[in-house]
Design a protein around this motif. Structure first.
Motif, PDB file in Angstrom:
ATOM      1  N   GLN A 174       0.831  -1.205   0.000  1.00 41.71           N
ATOM      2  CA  GLN A 174       0.000   0.000   0.000  1.00 41.71           C
ATOM      3  C   GLN A 174       0.868   1.258   0.000  1.00 41.71           C
ATOM      4  O   GLN A 174       0.595   2.220  -0.726  1.00 41.71           O
ATOM      5  N   ASP A 175       1.940   1.240   0.795  1.00 43.00           N
ATOM      6  CA  ASP A 175       2.817   2.418   0.873  1.00 43.00           C
ATOM      7  C   ASP A 175       3.490   2.702  -0.464  1.00 43.00           C
ATOM      8  O   ASP A 175       3.550   3.849  -0.913  1.00 43.00           O
ATOM      9  N   ASP A 176       3.979   1.640  -1.113  1.00 42.68           N
ATOM     10  CA  ASP A 176       4.628   1.826  -2.425  1.00 42.68           C
ATOM     11  C   ASP A 176       3.639   2.363  -3.448  1.00 42.68           C
ATOM     12  O   ASP A 176       3.968   3.232  -4.268  1.00 42.68           O
ATOM     13  N   PHE A 177       2.408   1.836  -3.402  1.00 41.93           N
ATOM     14  CA  PHE A 177       1.393   2.313  -4.340  1.00 41.93           C
ATOM     15  C   PHE A 177       1.103   3.793  -4.106  1.00 41.93           C
ATOM     16  O   PHE A 177       1.036   4.588  -5.064  1.00 41.93           O
ATOM     17  N   MET A 178       0.937   4.182  -2.843  1.00 41.24           N
ATOM     18  CA  MET A 178       0.620   5.577  -2.525  1.00 41.24           C
ATOM     19  C   MET A 178       1.721   6.529  -3.024  1.00 41.24           C
ATOM     20  O   MET A 178       1.435   7.652  -3.451  1.00 41.24           O
ATOM     21  N   LYS A 179       2.960   6.064  -2.985  1.00 44.63           N
ATOM     22  CA  LYS A 179       4.080   6.907  -3.455  1.00 44.63           C
ATOM     23  C   LYS A 179       3.988   7.183  -4.957  1.00 44.63           C
ATOM     24  O   LYS A 179       4.454   8.211  -5.440  1.00 44.63           O
ATOM     25  N   THR A 180       3.377   6.233  -5.701  1.00 43.29           N
ATOM     26  CA  THR A 180       3.285   6.421  -7.163  1.00 43.29           C
ATOM     27  C   THR A 180       2.256   7.488  -7.545  1.00 43.29           C
ATOM     28  O   THR A 180       2.282   8.012  -8.659  1.00 43.29           O
ATOM     29  N   LEU A 181       1.339   7.813  -6.619  1.00 45.21           N
ATOM     30  CA  LEU A 181       0.228   8.706  -6.955  1.00 45.21           C
ATOM     31  C   LEU A 181       0.661  10.146  -7.186  1.00 45.21           C
ATOM     32  O   LEU A 181      -0.011  10.897  -7.900  1.00 45.21           O
ATOM     33  N   GLU A 182       1.770  10.533  -6.573  1.00 46.14           N
ATOM     34  CA  GLU A 182       2.212  11.924  -6.705  1.00 46.14           C
ATOM     35  C   GLU A 182       2.492  12.278  -8.172  1.00 46.14           C
ATOM     36  O   GLU A 182       2.101  13.333  -8.664  1.00 46.14           O
ATOM     37  N   LYS A 183       3.155  11.356  -8.883  1.00 47.90           N
ATOM     38  CA  LYS A 183       3.511  11.633 -10.285  1.00 47.90           C
ATOM     39  C   LYS A 183       2.596  10.931 -11.287  1.00 47.90           C
ATOM     40  O   LYS A 183       2.450  11.379 -12.423  1.00 47.90           O
ATOM     41  N   ALA A 184       1.991   9.829 -10.886  1.00 49.64           N
ATOM     42  CA  ALA A 184       1.177   9.050 -11.833  1.00 49.64           C
ATOM     43  C   ALA A 184      -0.195   8.733 -11.245  1.00 49.64           C
ATOM     44  O   ALA A 184      -0.692   7.622 -11.353  1.00 49.64           O
ATOM     45  N   GLY A 185      -0.806   9.728 -10.626  1.00 53.50           N
ATOM     46  CA  GLY A 185      -2.115   9.539 -10.006  1.00 53.50           C
ATOM     47  C   GLY A 185      -3.257   9.907 -10.932  1.00 53.50           C
ATOM     48  O   GLY A 185      -3.065  10.177 -12.115  1.00 53.50           O
ATOM     49  N   PRO A 186      -4.480   9.967 -10.391  1.00 56.12           N
ATOM     50  CA  PRO A 186      -5.668  10.252 -11.212  1.00 56.12           C
ATOM     51  C   PRO A 186      -5.667  11.662 -11.804  1.00 56.12           C
ATOM     52  O   PRO A 186      -6.428  11.940 -12.723  1.00 56.12           O
ATOM     53  N   GLN A 187      -4.815  12.548 -11.270  1.00 49.37           N
ATOM     54  CA  GLN A 187      -4.764  13.922 -11.798  1.00 49.37           C
ATOM     55  C   GLN A 187      -4.329  13.964 -13.267  1.00 49.37           C
ATOM     56  O   GLN A 187      -4.567  14.950 -13.969  1.00 49.37           O
ATOM     57  N   LEU A 188      -3.728  12.860 -13.755  1.00 47.52           N
ATOM     58  CA  LEU A 188      -3.303  12.812 -15.165  1.00 47.52           C
ATOM     59  C   LEU A 188      -4.492  12.708 -16.106  1.00 47.52           C
ATOM     60  O   LEU A 188      -4.410  13.104 -17.267  1.00 47.52           O
TER      61      LEU A 188
END
Length: 627
Positions: A498-512
Motif C-alpha cells: 500500500q505504501d509503495d502504491f501511494m508513493k506512485t500517486l504523486e507523479k502518476a495519479g488520477p490527476q493525469l
C-alpha cells in the motif's frame, strides 16, 4: 438488397405450437444417456481454447446426427435459462409455483420459496396491470453442475462485470394483476418468471414483453413452444451477432466481449426481410436506463458512485419492485468496467432466506445493496448508514431542483420525501459540470437515451481515472520475462504494498486523466479495504499468474528437450515427461492464455522424448495421464 436469411428455427416454436396445440402439453424430450456427454469431455491435449469453440460449434449446428451425439437434450436451452416458472396465488397456500418448465429442471424447496415471494410485489405496492422487474437470489449449495457448463468457457471472453456468478440466479418477472370477478379474491394475479444465471436484464425483459401477454391469454402448451424456441438458439457467444427466434419474431443482439473498448457499443442494425419476419434489434443486452433511474437523486450521483465503489451498505427504498430493481442495477453498473464484488438484491422481501442475516443489529450492516418496497424496512433498516429513498420514477419535464442530503434520523417511514439519507462526506469535490450538462439536456428535451449515454460516459471516465494508477502499479509487480527459466518454477509476483502504491500517486495519479480535486489519497485508502478491491486484485493476480505459467510453457517449448534428456538419467527423463504432461493438463484445466501451436509443439517434444526411451518405459509413459 437481397433478403437476410432466416436463422435456423426462427419459426420453430411458434409454428409447432400452432400446428400441434395443446396435444404437446406435458411432453418433454426424453433425456439421452451419458454416451453423448463423453464426446464433449474428450479433449485433445491442451485443447483449452478448442474445447470451448467445439462446444459452441456443436450448439451452433442444426440438429445433424453427428452433432446431436455430443449434446444432451435442453443443452441449448440451459445455455440461456435454467428454467421458466409460473407463480400464481392460491387462497390457502398463498404464492405457489404452478409450473416449472422444462419438467426435469431442478429447484430446491428453499429456491422455490424464494422464487414464490420474490415474484410478487408487496401488497402495499398496488401494482395493477402489468409490471416487470427482476430479482437475484442465492443458489442452494451442493448443486451438481450440468455438462452444459462447458459453455462456461465462453465466460472467459466476457467483460468481468458480465461474468456469471455460480452462487446466484437471476429471476426476470412479468407480473399481471387485473380485476376478475369470477375469482374469489376478485383479482387475477400471476407471474411468468425466467430463471437464469445470466445478467442480461434488457434481453430477458424484451423477451418477456413479447411472450408473457400471449401466455396469460393461452396455456401451458404455449410455454412449451417458447422453451422449444429457446432450445434452438445459438449459444451466448460474446462478440457475435446473434439471431434469437422467439414466437414469430427474431431478436438480434450482440453480447459484449472483454476486448471491446469500454463505453463503446457496436450498433446492431435492424433486419429487413422479404418474408415479413419481424425483427427487434437490441442496442444492449444488460444495460438499464441510467438517467431515468438516477433522476430522483440527480444531484448526488458522484457521492453514490463513491459509496458503490467503496462497497458501502446501501438500501434503496422504492414504491414498487420495478423502481427498486432498476435503481439497484443502475447503482451496480455505475462503477463499470469495475465489477461490483459484493452481494446486491434488486428486489428484497421480508420472506427472503437472507432476511435475518442482512437485518440483524448485532453486527455492522454487510457490504450489500438492497432494493426494498415494504414499509417495514424503514424501521428494520434504520441502523443502515446510507439509504436512498426513491419516489415514482418519472422523467422530469422541468429541471430537477437541488435536494440536500438528509440526516438518517429524519427517515422514519417510506412516506418520507425522496432523497439520500446519510452522514457520509464524499472524498472528492462535486463535479458541477456534469450536473449542468444534464440539466441543459432536460431544458432542451434531449432524449433520455442520450442523457444516459452522457451519464454512463461520465461514470466510465471517473472509474477509469481512479483505476488506471492501480492497474499501472500492479503491472509493475510482474517479474521481467528474462527472469523466466524453463528449468525453474515460474517466478512469483511481487507483493502489493500500500505504501509503495501511494508513493506512485504523486507523479502518476488520477490527476493525469481527471480534473476533479479532492482527497484522492483518502478514497484509495478506503477502497483498498473494500470487497471491490479484493475482488479486482484477485482477478488481476490470477490473470498475471496464468500469464507467467504461459510464458514458462513457451520457454520450455523453445528448448531442445530431447537433447537434454539424452544427457540425463532415465529417472530424470521420466520425471521431466510427467512434469510436462502435468503442464499440458494445467493449461487445459485453467485455460491458460497459450497458443494451440505451442501446446502441440510441447506434445511433440513429449512424444519424441518417450520414443527415445526403452520399450518398457515407453508403454508405461504412453498410458500415464498424470494429474
Amino acid at each position: 438488397a437481397p433478403a437476410a436469411p432466416v436463422p435456423e428455427g426462427a419459426r420453430g416454436g411458434a409454428e409447432r405450437w400452432r400446428s400441434r396445440g395443446s396435444g404437446r402439453r406435458g411432453r418433454g424430450r426424453s433425456r439421452r444417456g451419458a454416451g453423448g456427454a463423453m464426446s464433449l469431455r474428450e479433449r485433445s491435449p491442451g485443447g483449452a481454447v478448442e474445447a470451448g469453440e467445439d462446444a459452441a460449434a456443436a450448439l451452433m449446428e442444426p440438429d445433424g446426427p453427428e452433432r446431436c451425439l455430443s449434446l444432451l437434450p435442453w443443452d441449448r436451452f440451459s445455455a440461456w435459462l435454467h428454467c421458466v416458472c409460473v407463480v400464481g396465488f392460491d387462497l390457502e397456500l398463498g404464492q405457489a409455483v404452478e409450473v416449472i418448465y422444462p419438467p426435469h429442471s431442478k429447484l430446491t424447496d428453499k429456491e422455490k420459496t424464494n422464487i414464490c415471494y420474490l415474484s410478487f410485489p408487496d401488497s402495499n405496492s398496488g401494482c395493477l396491470g402489468d409490471t416487470q422487474f427482476c430479482f437475484r437470489f442465492r443458489r442452494s449449495p451442493g448443486r451438481k453442475v450440468s455438462l452444459c457448463c462447458l459453455l462456461d468457457q465462453l465466460d472467459r471472453d466476457l467483460p468481468v462485470y458480465l461474468k456469471k456468478d455460480p452462487a446466484y440466479y437471476y429471476g426476470y418477472v412479468y407480473f399481471r394483476q387485473v380485476r376478475d370477478k369470477s375469482l374469489k379474491r376478485g383479482y387475477f394475479q400471476k407471474s411468468l418468471v425466467l430463471i437464469s444465471k445470466l445478467p442480461y436484464v434488457h434481453l430477458f425483459r424484451t423477451m418477456l414483453k413479447q411472450i408473457a401477454p400471449e401466455y396469460f391469454e393461452k396455456s401451458e402448451a404455449f410455454l412449451e413452444a417458447v422453451c422449444s424456441d429457446v432450445d434452438h438458439w445459438p449459444p451466448p457467444i460474446p462478440g457475435k451477432i446473434l439471431h434469437l427466434p422467439i414466437m414469430g419474431i427474431i431478436m438480434k443482439l450482440r453480447i459484449p466481449t472483454y476486448r471491446d473498448k469500454p463505453g463503446t457499443m457496436p450498433i446492431v442494425q435492424n433486419m429487413h426481410q422479404a418474408d415479413a419476419q419481424i425483427s427487434v434489434a437490441l442496442p444492449t443486452v444488460h444495460e438499464v436506463d441510467l438517467f431515468r433511474c438516477f433522476c430522483p437523486v440527480f444531484f448526488h450521483i458522484q457521492m453514490l458512485w463513491e459509496l458503490v465503489l467503496l462497497g458501502e451498505p446501501l438500501v434503496v427504498m422504492a414504491p414498487s419492485p420495478s423502481e427498486s430493481s432498476e435503481t439497484v442495477l443502475a447503482l451496480v453498473s455505475c462503477i463499470s468496467p469495475l465489477k461490483y464484488c459484493s452481494d446486491f438484491r434488486p428486489y428484497f422481501t421480508i420472506h427472503d432466506s437472507e432476511f435475518k442475516e442482512y437485518t440483524t443489529r448485532t453486527q455492522a450492516p454487510p457490504s450489500v445493496i438492497l432494493g426494498v418496497t415494504n414499509p417495514f424496512f424503514a424501521k428494520t433498516l434504520q441502523h443502515w448508514p446510507h439509504i436512498i429513498r426513491i419516489g415514482d420514477i418519472k422523467l422530469p419535464g422541468e429541471v430537477p431542483k437541488q435536494v440536500k442530503v438528509k440526516k438518517l434520523k429524519n427517515l422514519k417511514t417510506l412516506d418520507s420525501k425522496p432523497g439520500v439519507y446519510t452522514s457520509y462526506k464524499p472524498y472528492l469535490n462535486k463535479d458541477e459540470e456534469i450536473v449542468k450538462q444534464l440539466q441543459k439536456g432536460v431544458q432542451q428535451k434531449r432524449p433520455t437515451e442520450a442523457q444516459s449515454v452522457i451519464l454512463r460516459r461520465y461514470f466510465l471516465e471517473l472509474t477509469e481515472s481512479f483505476i488506471i494508477p492501480l492497474e499501472r502499479y500492479v503491472a509493475s509487480l510482474m517479474p521481467l520475462q528474462k527472469c523466466i527459466s524453463p528449468w525453474k518454477s515460474p517466478p512469483q509476483l511481487r507483493q502489493f504494498s500500500q505504501d509503495d502504491f501511494m508513493k506512485t500517486l504523486e507523479k502518476a495519479g488520477p490527476q493525469l486523466t481527471s480534473g476533479l480535486k479532492g482527497d484522492w489519497i483518502g478514497l484509495y485508502r478506503h477502497f483498498l479495504k473494500s470487497p471491490n478491491f479484493d475482488g479486482w486484485f484477485r482477478s488481476r493476480q490470477k490473470e498475471m499468474t496464468q500469464k507467467l505459467e504461459a510464458l514458462h510453457l513457451e520457454a520450455l517449448c523453445n528448448e531442445n528437450l530431447v537433447f537434454w534428456s539424452q544427457k540425463h538419467t532415465e529417472v530424470e527423463t521420466v520425471d521431466l515427461v510427467l512434469k510436462l504432461k502435468n503442464k499440458l493438463l494445467q493449461a487445459d484445466r485453467e485455460q491458460l492464455p497459450v497458443k494451440t501451436d505451442t501446446l502441440k509443439k510441447l506434445q511433440t517434444h513429449i512424444n519424441d522424448i518417450i520414443l527415445a526411451l526403452p520399450d518398457d518405459l515407453q508403454d508405461i509413459l504412453l498410458k500415464t495421464g498424470t494429474t
